[in-house]
Scaffold this active site. Structure first.
Site, mmCIF file in Angstrom:
data_model
loop_
_atom_site.group_PDB
_atom_site.id
_atom_site.type_symbol
_atom_site.label_atom_id
_atom_site.label_comp_id
_atom_site.label_asym_id
_atom_site.label_seq_id
_atom_site.Cartn_x
_atom_site.Cartn_y
_atom_site.Cartn_z
ATOM 1 N N GLU A 1 0.823 -1.205 0.000
ATOM 2 C CA GLU A 1 0.000 0.000 0.000
ATOM 3 C C GLU A 1 0.858 1.256 0.000
ATOM 4 O O GLU A 1 0.772 2.078 0.914
ATOM 5 C CB GLU A 1 -0.944 -0.001 1.200
ATOM 6 N N GLU B 1 -4.495 -8.823 1.098
ATOM 7 C CA GLU B 1 -5.228 -8.491 2.331
ATOM 8 C C GLU B 1 -6.709 -8.564 2.012
ATOM 9 O O GLU B 1 -7.163 -7.989 1.016
ATOM 10 C CB GLU B 1 -4.870 -7.089 2.848
#
Ligand code: GAL
Length: 955
Positions: free
Chosen positions: A436, A511
């Site tokens: 991220e 995720e």
């Protein structure tokens, strides 16, 4: 120094090795035991032991470590402890502390508790002179500076890198040595709990100057039918001051110790400080492949010999297996399709924070395996080497993650260190180069950075895949360039569209989930900050079931990694203080399963599962409708409540069943059917009231090695022994025998109870020193507390007597301030000689007469009876030291007083019936007896056998 790569022609032979001596030529000693610890300060030098304040600092001159970095620094007042140690877990919670790090009073805003100093004193045998000695740290949180005998060795900014120093010439052989480490957590590196201090192992490795450097081997294999071709790339370093020639002998040994292949390479040579890599290939017939069910490990024994004498021996664990990510079909291990059923995890556990004994790593991986999980993502940093060892040993696939994305040489070097350290672990299937990275991930710059990192990674290991996790737009930037796409959260895009647009690209959910649940809670309680454990989408994220269905139903998706396996400290989303722990876990911080675990066991595991939620203790809710869910992999499930059938329902694949049931105390029974036949049943009953405390160990015996642990579950049970699911009782613990408690927890994300009960160490300075010539005094009167010393002058003007002075017997008076509470502790004056022929007094009481100054350090145990709250007078009669040279320093500080206050009794509340207590062995075998008492309940007790064991060599 250049590194030549050379491939030596294959030399596979079974040859006589009788001529080789098999003595172990290198030693690796654990350095975990017997450290001293104290807080320093990030910017107030006077509170950082004045380290680095000398005219010539440790950066200026070799061996000029000053302050707490000085070899001769007196650390006797510091606390004694073993590492792994995490001082953050011992800190109190504070609302102004870092949310992401779990509100522990360390880090930004807490300078007094953000710098920790560690020192360890040890002796080196004289016989080691001539060897190379390496000081190796598995990891220190963070920004570690290291000195050995005052020599500055270097700095490791990251809390996640393993690092080492060759300290050979800095050591005293046949004498005493000291390591000093300063760790500084003022700046956070991650956005999750990171702990503080030497939280991983420390090692000392001794080798010959000709040796295989740490992580100097890289073993790969190619499988061809039943056979494998194994390639060993082995670096050798010559730190002799002249060139040497040597032979390299390799043996491949299977798990039973049988040699299955070997090779001898004769006549190698290296110039002084030369380093080379030698490549050898072996055929391993009938190779036993590393797999999830049979995680078979081979070991490469590399031996360096000179003139027939073994000078170094290096062992490398490795596995023979193949991995493949396919853009359309997912992941394959040894050619067999494996859907990745993964979890993300941080490094901390209840009770101990990030200072995890190896046994706890194993406990956690076992818990995940029981859940049916086969993959683990080290979010978002390099893990401890021991975690990877456990994954190798137990069969758990790993995504090993780099900390910070970047393309400078510095960044790439970080990534390289991770890969070089870890690339022999068969469990690792992919290197994650980042997570991220919002500043770049959706942009072309992100794609450019990924291309560079990916190409670089492959120069170090071309056998693994490269992955990055992306949460922003997937269709641009990193998502267009990464080898294996990592989708973080379905809410951010459409995997089908991405797959259609990038048909070449394998992908997986790095995720998913991000559901918020609290173990044992079935109605949201915003006031207490508890969230119901029913699986449901939260905050725009999908539920675990929705997420898994998505990933299970699509072959092109290699699998999914749930955010997270275990709850962790920090990131208490959607709440903030007083909540201090995350709600994301399938298991809580102790590893107690939440109900989602049974959903996953149903569809991830291979065992029959039948699980009912919630529990059936709902006083006050009589007549109200309760959602009863069943997790199961049966074909059909029938629910019977208080003996009345509520009917059978058919289970959908990857689904769950639910009934609305008006509450009345009694029983809820689920009956599972397979092929129309009753297969199993499960009963949940309303329990009786709490009656007793029960202790259930995960292991009834431990090794007496000062490392091994047993994880004990504390249960509040009713008369029949059933866990009372809503019991929150304070439980007190006592331990006797050769064991110690190292942490307690209960999985309550809002608990502010202490995780550890440790002795507290206070340092009382002896201060206000004044002096007067003894010949003009009645000495006996002058050492008494009542004596008026108003006319005396400050002691040690000029810091000691000038060269050539004739020392006069002098009386020195100072004070120690003692608080009432401190009188309960063990009080020791860590005395340091300030002159010759010393007499030492406290409140007029003679402690020592004619005290030798040969030994500069003495220790006086001060009885509380000799002291009083407030001011206490200490006095010394001595002939002060005379400097030999004007620039000499002689000691003018008579030492400080250490007060050790014993820890409070270990205790913890149960949370919804359960708590956890972690017991660690000492090196004495015997019975460890643990007792748990709680007001109004029958006590529980437990014996854990600590068995004689081979201990790891340690220093
Ligand atoms: C993700 C992130 C994780 C964690 C999680 C919490 O976006 O990658 O590290 O912060 O959010 O929801």
């Amino acid at each position: 120094m250049t590194l030549h790569k050379r491939t030596t022609s294959t030399l596979i032979l079974l040859f006589c090795i009788g001529m080789l001596m098999t003595a172990s030529a290198r030693e690796r000693l654990l350095m975990d035991f017997g450290w001293k610890f104290a807080f320093g300060h990030p910017f107030d030098k006077s509170r950082d032991f004045n380290t680095g304040t000398s005219y010539f600092s440790y950066m200026a001159k070799a061996g000029y470590g000053d302050g707490a970095a000085a070899a001769g620094f007196d650390d006797r007042t510091w606390r004694s402890l073993d590492v792994p140690h995490d001082w953050a877990v011992e800190a109190p919670f504070e609302g102004r502390a870092s949310h992401s790090h779990g509100y522990k009073a360390v880090g930004p805003g807490f300078p007094e508790t953000s710098v920790g100093w560690y020192r360890k004193t040890f002796t080196m045998p004289a016989a080691d002179k001539g060897k190379r000695i390496f000081l190796e740290f598995d990891g220190v949180s963070r920004d570690a500076r290291v000195w050995v005998n005052g020599f500055y060795c270097g700095n490791e900014p990251s809390g996640y890198n393993s690092f080492s120093f060759d300290v050979s010439e800095y050591l005293n052989y046949g004498g005493s040595n000291v390591i000093a480490v300063r760790a500084d957590v003022t700046t956070e590196e991650g956005w999750y709990y990171e702990g503080a201090g030497i939280y991983r192992h420390v090692w000392l490795t001794k080798t010959d100057p000709l040796h295989v450097p740490q992580y100097g081997t890289f073993v790969t294999s190619q499988v061809d039918g039943n056979n494998a071709k194994v390639t060993a790339r082995v670096k050798v370093m010559n730190k002799h001051l002249s060139a040497v020639s040597f032979d390299v002998h390799h043996r491949v040994v299977d798990a039973l110790g049988a040699t299955v292949a070997e090779a001898l390479e004769r006549g190698k040579s290296l110039k002084s400080f030369g380093k080379d890599e030698f490549v050898t290939e072996f055929a391993v017939p009938n190779a036993r492949l590393w797999s999830l069910n049979d995680p078979h490990l081979y070991q490469l024994h590399t031996t360096l010999t000179r003139d027939g004498k073994v000078v170094d021996e290096y062992h490398t664990n490795f596995g023979i297996r193949t991995i493949r990510f396919d853009a359309n079909k997912g992941f394959f291990l040894n050619g067999e399709h494996v859907k990745l059923k993964g979890t993300n995890n941080h490094q901390d556990h209840a009770g101990v924070g990030v200072a995890m004994p190896d046994g706890l790593q194993e406990y956690r991986i076992r818990q995940l395996k029981v859940m049916g999980s086969n993959a683990y993502r080290c979010s978002h940093n390099p893990p401890t080497p021991e975690l990877l060892d456990v994954c190798d040993r137990l069969g758990m696939l790993v995504i090993d993650e780099n900390r910070l994305m970047g393309i400078t040489d510095h960044d790439l070097h970080q990534c390289e260190r991770l890969i070089v350290r870890d690339r022999n672990h068969p469990s690792i299937i992919a290197w994650s180069i980042g997570n991220e990275e919002w500043a770049i991930e959706t942009y072309e710059r992100g794609a450019d950075i990924v291309r560079v990192m990916q190409a670089f990674v492959k120069t170090i290991d071309s056998t693994r895949y490269v992955n990055a996790a992306v949460s922003g737009a997937w269709e641009t930037g990193i998502g267009t360039a990464i080898d294996v796409m990592g989708f973080n959260y379905l809410r951010h895009g459409n995997t089908d569209v991405h797959h259609a647009n990038h048909p070449w690209q394998p992908s997986m959910g790095t995720e998913e989930g991000s559901t918020n649940t609290t173990r044992g809670i079935y109605f949201d309680d915003p006031e207490k900050q508890y969230l119901s454990a029913y699986d449901r989408p939260t905050n725009g994220f999908v539920s675990i079931q929705q997420g898994w269905k998505h990933y299970a139903e699509r072959d092109y998706l290699a699998g999914m990694f749930i955010w997270t396996g275990f709850d962790y400290r920090g990131e208490s989303t959607p709440y903030s203080f007083p909540s201090v722990g995350s709600y994301f876990g399938m298991l809580d911080q102790c590893g107690f399963p939440k109900d989602n675990v049974y959903y996953l066991r149903s569809w991830w595991g291979n065992e029959p599962v039948l699980h009912i939620l919630p529990h059936w203790n709902w006083p006050g809710r009589e007549g109200q409708e309760i959602d009863v869910w069943v997790y199961s992999n049966m074909d059909e499930v029938e629910l019977i409540v208080n003996k009345k059938s509520l009917g059978r329902q058919t289970m959908q694949r990857n689904g769950h069943l639910s009934w609305k049931v008006p509450y009345a105390p009694g029983t809820v029974e689920a009956i599972g059917y397979k092929n129309g036949k009753r297969f199993m049943n499960k009963l949940v009953s309303t329990t009786g009231t709490p009656a007793a405390v029960a202790l259930v160990p995960d292991r009834a015996s431990v090794k007496a090695d000062r490392e091994d642990i047993s994880v004990v579950t504390v249960q509040v049970v009713d008369k029949k022994g059933a866990v009372v699911p809503d019991a929150n009782h304070e439980v007190m613990f006592e331990i006797t025998g050769p064991g110690r408690i190292i942490g307690v927890g209960n999985g309550d994300p809002t608990s502010h109870e202490a995780d550890r009960f440790v002795e507290s160490v206070k340092v009382l300075s002896t201060s206000g020193w004044k002096e007067y010539a003894a010949q003009s005094l009645d000495v006996n009167a002058a050492v008494q507390p009542a004596f008026d010393d108003a006319t005396w002058h400050d002691a040690f003007p000029g810091g000691g007597l000038a060269p050539g002075s004739v020392p006069q017997t002098t009386v020195y008076r100072g004070t120690i301030q003692v608080a009432e509470t401190e009188l309960k502790g063990q009080i020791n004056w860590m005395f340091r000689s300030i002159g010759r022929h010393q007499k030492v007094y406290v409140n007029g009481r003679l402690l020592a007469d004619g005290l030798s100054d040969d030994v500069a350090r003495h220790e006086f145990a001060l009885s509380a009876d000799w002291l009083k709250p407030g001011n206490n007078v200490v006095a010394i009669v001595a002939e002060p030291f005379v400097k030999k040279h004007a620039w000499d320093n002689v000691n003018v500080h008579p030492g400080d007083v250490q007060v050790v206050l014993p820890p409070a009794q270990w205790q913890r509340k149960t949370f919804n019936g359960l708590a956890q207590i972690i017991i660690q062995s000492t090196r004495q075998p015997g019975d460890i007896v643990l007792t748990a008492t709680s007001k109004g309940l029958k006590s529980g007790s437990l014996v854990i056998k600590s068995l004689p064991a081979k201990v790891r060599p340690s220093l």
